[in-house]
Design an enzyme around this catalytic site. Sequence first.
Site, PDB file in Angstrom:
ATOM      1  N   ASP A 100       0.517  -1.552  -0.343  1.00 42.93           N
ATOM      2  CA  ASP A 100      -0.096   0.014  -0.311  1.00 42.93           C
ATOM      3  C   ASP A 100       1.000   1.137   0.032  1.00 42.93           C
ATOM      4  O   ASP A 100       0.187   2.081  -0.908  1.00 42.93           O
ATOM      5  CB  ASP A 100      -1.513  -0.599   1.163  1.00 42.93           C
ATOM      6  CG  ASP A 100      -2.142  -0.577   0.799  1.00 42.93           C
ATOM      7  OD1 ASP A 100      -1.914  -1.300  -0.142  1.00 42.93           O
ATOM      8  OD2 ASP A 100      -2.061  -1.843   2.538  1.00 42.93           O
ATOM      9  N   ASP A 116       1.719  -2.862   4.878  1.00 49.16           N
ATOM     10  CA  ASP A 116       0.304  -2.846   3.864  1.00 49.16           C
ATOM     11  C   ASP A 116      -0.526  -2.279   5.397  1.00 49.16           C
ATOM     12  O   ASP A 116      -0.241  -2.525   6.434  1.00 49.16           O
ATOM     13  CB  ASP A 116       0.902  -4.084   3.548  1.00 49.16           C
ATOM     14  CG  ASP A 116      -0.231  -4.714   2.384  1.00 49.16           C
ATOM     15  OD1 ASP A 116      -0.030  -3.720   1.604  1.00 49.16           O
ATOM     16  OD2 ASP A 116       0.228  -5.818   2.246  1.00 49.16           O
ATOM     17  N   LYS A 118      -4.411  -2.560   7.326  1.00 46.74           N
ATOM     18  CA  LYS A 118      -5.384  -4.375   6.838  1.00 46.74           C
ATOM     19  C   LYS A 118      -5.900  -4.469   7.993  1.00 46.74           C
ATOM     20  O   LYS A 118      -6.026  -2.740   9.114  1.00 46.74           O
ATOM     21  CB  LYS A 118      -4.509  -4.955   6.560  1.00 46.74           C
ATOM     22  CG  LYS A 118      -3.054  -5.632   6.383  1.00 46.74           C
ATOM     23  CD  LYS A 118      -3.600  -6.468   4.812  1.00 46.74           C
ATOM     24  CE  LYS A 118      -2.958  -6.458   4.000  1.00 46.74           C
ATOM     25  NZ  LYS A 118      -3.326  -7.386   2.907  1.00 46.74           N
TER      26      LYS A 118
END
Length: 230
Positions: A100, A116, A118
């Site tokens: 990301d 990332d 989440k």
Amino acid sequence: MDSPFESNTDPVDICNPEEIGKEEIGKEANEIKYILHKLSDITIDDEFTINNDGNKYKLGNDSKIISKIYELIITEKLKYLLDSMGFKYIENDIQNKYPDFIIISNIQKEKYYAIDIKSTYLKTPTAINGFTLGTYKGYFKDRTSTKSIVKPYNNFIKHFCVCVIYSRDGIKIPVNHIIVREKWEIARNSAGSGNTCNIGSIKLLSDLLENKPYFSSDDEFNTFWLNYKC
């Protein structure tokens, strides 16, 4: 922003590995982790609406919509923290590419930290629905590939996950926890979804909060998933 760390803003050429000590890399990785842990202090609303043509619409608790909202909120805060600490970064605007967000190393040229973001909900008071932690095929196995990944997997020093855990209370979605872990620390030994080749996560809430990994190390995690069959 005060920090117990000092950054070296002149990256060292990776062609001269003798100039790059493990201690320097470890110090930078700890500084990144320190910054990421600051994200745990974010205040996130428990209900969201959008406005259109003078009308307000409640977004409810659809996980795909909520995950994007969390990603936007956390990314903006992360950019502010990194700017204040002298780190450069790469924003990934392509949804199906890993990761990301990328933090650029100040120590090594062409080396990065994968971030990332989440999110998942509490399925029971003691267990989450689960995170999917990316593919265990493709770029994970071919670590020089740039297919579905912003930079080759080999170029990442560490892979961090910022994990948002929330509750579903009707249309309200109060955030219970925001934790930061390395990917291997929250991974388990089974796939994260039935129809795709994704790495699955630990689901017991206490193991996540107390940082009790299934794998003993990043090396063990990599060995297991590199040999896992889809």
